[in-house]
Design a protein around this motif. Structure first.
Motif, PDB file in Angstrom:
ATOM      1  N   MET A   1      15.404  65.273  42.964  1.00 41.21           N
ATOM      2  CA  MET A   1      15.470  64.585  41.997  1.00 41.21           C
ATOM      3  C   MET A   1      15.634  62.881  42.463  1.00 41.21           C
ATOM      4  O   MET A   1      15.004  62.150  41.979  1.00 41.21           O
ATOM      5  CB  MET A   1      16.787  64.576  41.086  1.00 41.21           C
ATOM      6  CG  MET A   1      17.018  63.637  39.985  1.00 41.21           C
ATOM      7  SD  MET A   1      15.806  63.879  38.755  1.00 41.21           S
ATOM      8  CE  MET A   1      16.161  63.015  37.434  1.00 41.21           C
ATOM      9  N   ALA A   2      16.161  63.059  43.659  1.00 32.40           N
ATOM     10  CA  ALA A   2      16.096  61.716  44.611  1.00 32.40           C
ATOM     11  C   ALA A   2      14.611  61.224  44.968  1.00 32.40           C
ATOM     12  O   ALA A   2      14.449  60.155  44.749  1.00 32.40           O
ATOM     13  CB  ALA A   2      17.062  61.758  45.870  1.00 32.40           C
ATOM     14  N   ARG A   3      14.140  62.224  45.539  1.00 36.51           N
ATOM     15  CA  ARG A   3      12.567  62.061  45.754  1.00 36.51           C
ATOM     16  C   ARG A   3      11.651  61.376  44.686  1.00 36.51           C
ATOM     17  O   ARG A   3      10.911  60.592  44.724  1.00 36.51           O
ATOM     18  CB  ARG A   3      11.917  63.347  46.226  1.00 36.51           C
ATOM     19  CG  ARG A   3      12.391  63.622  47.528  1.00 36.51           C
ATOM     20  CD  ARG A   3      11.894  64.852  48.208  1.00 36.51           C
ATOM     21  NE  ARG A   3      12.282  65.225  49.539  1.00 36.51           N
ATOM     22  CZ  ARG A   3      11.933  66.320  50.074  1.00 36.51           C
ATOM     23  NH1 ARG A   3      11.023  67.106  49.616  1.00 36.51           N
ATOM     24  NH2 ARG A   3      12.559  66.669  51.164  1.00 36.51           N
ATOM     25  N   LEU A   4      12.000  61.976  43.340  1.00 38.90           N
ATOM     26  CA  LEU A   4      11.474  61.599  42.199  1.00 38.90           C
ATOM     27  C   LEU A   4      11.408  60.019  41.918  1.00 38.90           C
ATOM     28  O   LEU A   4      10.704  59.357  41.540  1.00 38.90           O
ATOM     29  CB  LEU A   4      11.602  62.566  41.072  1.00 38.90           C
ATOM     30  CG  LEU A   4      10.743  62.089  39.941  1.00 38.90           C
ATOM     31  CD1 LEU A   4       9.379  62.392  39.945  1.00 38.90           C
ATOM     32  CD2 LEU A   4      11.358  62.979  38.574  1.00 38.90           C
ATOM     33  N   LEU A   5      12.830  59.732  42.103  1.00 40.72           N
ATOM     34  CA  LEU A   5      13.269  58.438  41.622  1.00 40.72           C
ATOM     35  C   LEU A   5      12.508  57.717  42.777  1.00 40.72           C
ATOM     36  O   LEU A   5      12.339  56.214  42.580  1.00 40.72           O
ATOM     37  CB  LEU A   5      14.853  58.183  41.950  1.00 40.72           C
ATOM     38  CG  LEU A   5      15.448  58.818  40.388  1.00 40.72           C
ATOM     39  CD1 LEU A   5      16.929  58.577  40.639  1.00 40.72           C
ATOM     40  CD2 LEU A   5      15.099  58.240  39.346  1.00 40.72           C
ATOM     41  N   VAL A   6      12.659  57.695  44.164  1.00 42.13           N
ATOM     42  CA  VAL A   6      12.140  57.028  44.973  1.00 42.13           C
ATOM     43  C   VAL A   6      10.672  56.827  44.860  1.00 42.13           C
ATOM     44  O   VAL A   6       9.986  55.741  44.961  1.00 42.13           O
ATOM     45  CB  VAL A   6      12.241  57.633  46.597  1.00 42.13           C
ATOM     46  CG1 VAL A   6      11.420  56.832  47.517  1.00 42.13           C
ATOM     47  CG2 VAL A   6      13.913  57.488  46.914  1.00 42.13           C
ATOM     48  N   GLY A   7       9.876  58.002  44.382  1.00 44.73           N
ATOM     49  CA  GLY A   7       8.367  57.889  44.143  1.00 44.73           C
ATOM     50  C   GLY A   7       8.177  57.007  42.939  1.00 44.73           C
ATOM     51  O   GLY A   7       7.200  56.173  43.002  1.00 44.73           O
ATOM     52  N   VAL A   8       8.771  57.279  42.004  1.00 48.13           N
ATOM     53  CA  VAL A   8       8.800  56.129  40.655  1.00 48.13           C
ATOM     54  C   VAL A   8       9.336  54.854  41.029  1.00 48.13           C
ATOM     55  O   VAL A   8       8.416  53.972  40.676  1.00 48.13           O
ATOM     56  CB  VAL A   8       9.744  56.771  39.602  1.00 48.13           C
ATOM     57  CG1 VAL A   8       9.647  55.755  38.336  1.00 48.13           C
ATOM     58  CG2 VAL A   8       9.325  58.180  38.994  1.00 48.13           C
TER      59      VAL A   8
END
Length: 121
Positions: free
Chosen positions: A1-8
């Motif tokens: 989930m953290a990777r997704l937030l960093v990507g967004v």
């Protein structure tokens, strides 16, 4: 989930920078809705929403075929310019007279050639 937030967040930052640069470099006469400076402030104050509004509302469309097209014409393509350059045409009789005068100067026995190729009398 953290990777997704960093990507967004990275995509949002890239979109923000792209929208801001596009807004700053866009020609002023093609901006719609508000003055260009107002669009810059909207994009800066509301990063993602301002960018979306800029692309949907503020950014004008490409020039249509109906709009004026400005084209630079070089002097070679401008008939008025070329018409002004035309000098009096030299007639065949004038050319013959000039050639005869030059031939007479070349055949003159009183003239002698110098070392540098000039003729002296």
């Amino acid at each position: 989930m953290a990777r997704l937030l960093v990507g967004v967040a990275a995509l949002a930052a890239a979109f923000y920078v792209y929208a801001l640069v596009d807004c700053l470099l866009f020609p002023r006469f093609r901006v719609r809705g508000l003055p260009k400076i107002a669009w810059v402030f909207i994009v800066v104050l509301f990063p993602v929403i301002g960018g979306v509004l800029w692309f949907l509302v503020g950014r004008g469309r490409k020039r249509s075929a109906r709009g004026p097209v400005y084209r630079t014409i070089g002097p070679d393509d401008d008939p008025e310019f070329l018409g002004g350059l035309k000098a009096d045409p030299v007639t065949d009789a004038q050319l013959r007279d000039l050639e005869q005068q030059l031939a007479e100067v070349d055949d003159d026995p009183d003239s002698k050639k110098t070392d540098n190729g000039r003729t002296e009398r």
